[in-house]
Design a protein around this motif. Sequence first.
Motif, short mmCIF file in Angstrom:
data_model
loop_
_atom_site.label_atom_id
_atom_site.label_comp_id
_atom_site.label_asym_id
_atom_site.label_seq_id
_atom_site.Cartn_x
_atom_site.Cartn_y
_atom_site.Cartn_z
N ASP A 202 39.21 31.17 40.88
CA ASP A 202 40.55 31.75 40.92
C ASP A 202 40.57 33.23 40.54
O ASP A 202 41.36 33.99 41.06
N TYR A 203 39.69 33.63 39.61
CA TYR A 203 39.79 35.03 39.17
C TYR A 203 39.35 36.01 40.26
O TYR A 203 39.72 37.18 40.22
N ARG A 205 40.25 35.51 43.41
CA ARG A 205 41.51 35.60 44.14
C ARG A 205 42.46 36.56 43.42
O ARG A 205 43.11 37.39 44.03
N THR A 206 42.48 36.47 42.07
CA THR A 206 43.32 37.38 41.29
C THR A 206 42.90 38.83 41.54
O THR A 206 43.75 39.70 41.74
N ARG A 208 41.45 40.10 44.14
CA ARG A 208 41.90 40.53 45.47
C ARG A 208 43.39 40.83 45.47
O ARG A 208 43.84 41.79 46.08
N LYS A 210 45.11 41.97 43.17
CA LYS A 210 45.40 43.22 42.47
C LYS A 210 45.23 44.42 43.39
O LYS A 210 45.67 45.51 43.09
N VAL A 212 41.93 45.29 44.58
CA VAL A 212 40.60 45.91 44.45
C VAL A 212 39.89 45.86 45.81
O VAL A 212 40.18 45.01 46.64
N SER A 213 38.96 46.79 46.00
CA SER A 213 38.22 46.82 47.25
C SER A 213 37.22 45.68 47.28
O SER A 213 36.88 45.10 46.25
N GLU A 214 36.76 45.39 48.48
CA GLU A 214 35.76 44.33 48.66
C GLU A 214 34.54 44.61 47.78
O GLU A 214 33.99 43.71 47.14
N THR A 216 34.28 46.42 44.94
CA THR A 216 34.56 46.18 43.52
C THR A 216 34.63 44.68 43.23
O THR A 216 34.13 44.22 42.21
N LYS A 220 31.67 44.02 40.84
CA LYS A 220 32.18 44.02 39.47
C LYS A 220 32.61 42.60 39.08
O LYS A 220 32.05 42.00 38.17
N HIS A 221 33.58 42.07 39.81
CA HIS A 221 34.16 40.80 39.37
C HIS A 221 33.25 39.61 39.62
O HIS A 221 33.17 38.70 38.79
N ARG A 224 28.95 40.02 37.92
CA ARG A 224 28.81 39.89 36.47
C ARG A 224 28.85 38.42 36.04
O ARG A 224 28.18 38.01 35.10
N ASN A 225 29.64 37.62 36.75
CA ASN A 225 29.71 36.19 36.44
C ASN A 225 28.56 35.42 37.08
O ASN A 225 28.01 34.50 36.48
#
Lengths: 305, 334
Positions: A202-203, A205-206, A208, A210, A212-214, A216, A220-221, A224-225
């Motif tokens: 879900d995060y 989707r969150t 996107r 917001k 943010v670019s593809e 990032t 980034k999102h 890292r996970n």
Amino acid sequence: MFQYIIKRLGYTLLTIVIISTITFFLMNLVPGGPFLSEKSPSPAVLEAMNEKYGLDKPLGVQYKNYMLKLAQGDLGISIKKKGRSVNDIIAEKFPVSAKVGGVAVGIAIFLGIPMGAVAALNRGKFLDNGLMFISTLGIAVPGFVVATSLMIIFGVKLRLLPTFGLSSPLHYILPALTLAFYPMSYMARLMRSSMLDVLGQDYIRTARAKGVSEFTMLFKHALRNAILPIITYLGPLLAYVLTGSFVVEKIFTIPGLGGEFISSITNRDYPLIMGTTIFLAAFLVLMNVLVDIMYKLVDPRIKLK
Amino acid sequence: MNNKELLLDIKNLSISFFTPSGEVKAVNDVSYHMYDGEVLGIVGESGSGKSVSSYSIMGLISDPGKIVNGSIMFNNHQIDKMTEKELQKIRGKEVSIIFQDPMSSLNPVFTIGHQISEVLKLHTKLSNEEIKKRSIELLELVGMNEPVKRYSQYPHEFSGGMRQRAMIAMALACEPKMLIADEATTALDVTIQAQILELMVELKDKIGMSIIMITHDLGVVASMCEKLAVMYAGRIVEFGTVEDIFYNTKHQYTLGLLKSIPKINADEHERLIPIEGTPVDLLYPPEGCPFAPRCEKTMKICLTQMPGYTYLSDEHYSACWLLDKEKFEGEKGE
Ligand SMILES: Nc1ncnc2c1ncn2[C@@H]1O[C@H](COP(=O)(O)OP(=O)(O)O)[C@@H](O)[C@H]1O
Ligand SMILES: [Mg+2]
């Protein structure tokens, strides 16, 4: 954090004590000895030799003496390599293995992670299938087959790369590739499944939503996970690859620690067996501590206890 | 009749997911519009296309999904014609969304402050200090105590209600024209649910935005919304003001939904009346009215032909053959 490191170092020492104890007694259970070879020495010589290295004393006394020296960081004198201390041998051989291993770890990380990420983003497409085919090979094919194949292709047929020793940077390529193939493949698969999992979260989707670019979103999102399982695998990987592989060192005639470890066993070079085993164990445990700390830096949910 | 600005105008929108097993017709011929500052509720059971139809307003239909027909005008942008890059400029700035599950909707490896700041960094020209200051203000705005401390905490240190507040702070950071709340309170317990709803209404008035409230629970939205769209099988089966829907119900499915609202003063024994039958398979939608197989008043025509909308007023319409029948009989009787 500091407390945690102290605590883990304490456990490391305990691990070393346990491992050296087990190794010591197991090693003495194995039949044979350092002075038994095709032409057995006369009983008198044998006795003199045993006395010189303290092997005539009862096992308990030998153990006590060894552990006392170990406590001072002294791993003893090699029996087969006349007069050289085990500390010396490790100090000479480990850097050789670590250099090849370091290059291999670099290849594995910098190829394996992007391979997995790219495969995940192209799930089910040609690129994904191709990358997963390569990584399946990497996992299934044994090291000596990889080594000889690389040698035949790049060394013998194409005559592009040297296959013997480590006298120039070019010499590192084939052994490092051989060493890297399995961990690279393993990490690619790990990264692929982890990335697929994260991209469905879900995060993402969150992120996107917001705006943010593809780029990032991915780097980034998601990354890292997705990288967390890889970090867990990094501990054993570093330990095994940096300390050298017997097969690779044998095939490419590299004078490293992996080869030394195996030959110390066939030679029944008791102090060298003990020394290399303890070194490998300590190194593995330390790498795992390092990984735990890295994990903590990447994932705030982790509490180091 | 009113001089409000048209904010959203969706016309004949159809969205399908092209899956390996076939075309899933998730949204079918949906049309509605909203004026500035309005609150619209979208209700319907799970799988009825509430989320997909709303996500399309921000261009957030992901891969096997495609807009196959229709147009979306939002705040003078033709959303369905925009590129991904252009959409990114609107998302989070002119239209924001709050998702259902606050537990999983925040990224676990970044601080709350970082995640709120990110929106401001993307869409404003504020300096880093100003962004931090504004993020802390936002945390305060959504009713968090100790906002400075909260700013540098991670999602796992927050409770569900607090995370949803953080999501709201994030969504409102750029004071959007429209907020989509997709079952934003469903995952929370009842008291927190009420608090979050209240917060949204309060902030709506402060910022002057419109809200689309998506829910499968009619009871939740009745007090908040001005208008309601009832969706079934990817279609709007009835649309109207809250009064229309509650007191002048025209569609049998809406009627069923109303019956399944738990009554506050209900007896322990008084059971909710669920709607019988199973939802439509959107891979093979029926020829006629999709609700016909579950409807208590099905007629022959319902099974073979899709009913058109009957307008009961400018803002109240419904797609049901019974309405045509009534109209026909009414005309005969005259
Ligand atoms: N990624 C997807 N692939 C295939 N079908 C999807 C996808 N996303 C949504 N759908 C389908 O679209 C329909 C509507 O979904 P949704 O809008 O999420 O329903 P709601 O929000 O009303 O519960 C569902 O039947 C669902 O199966
Ligand atoms: Mg939904």
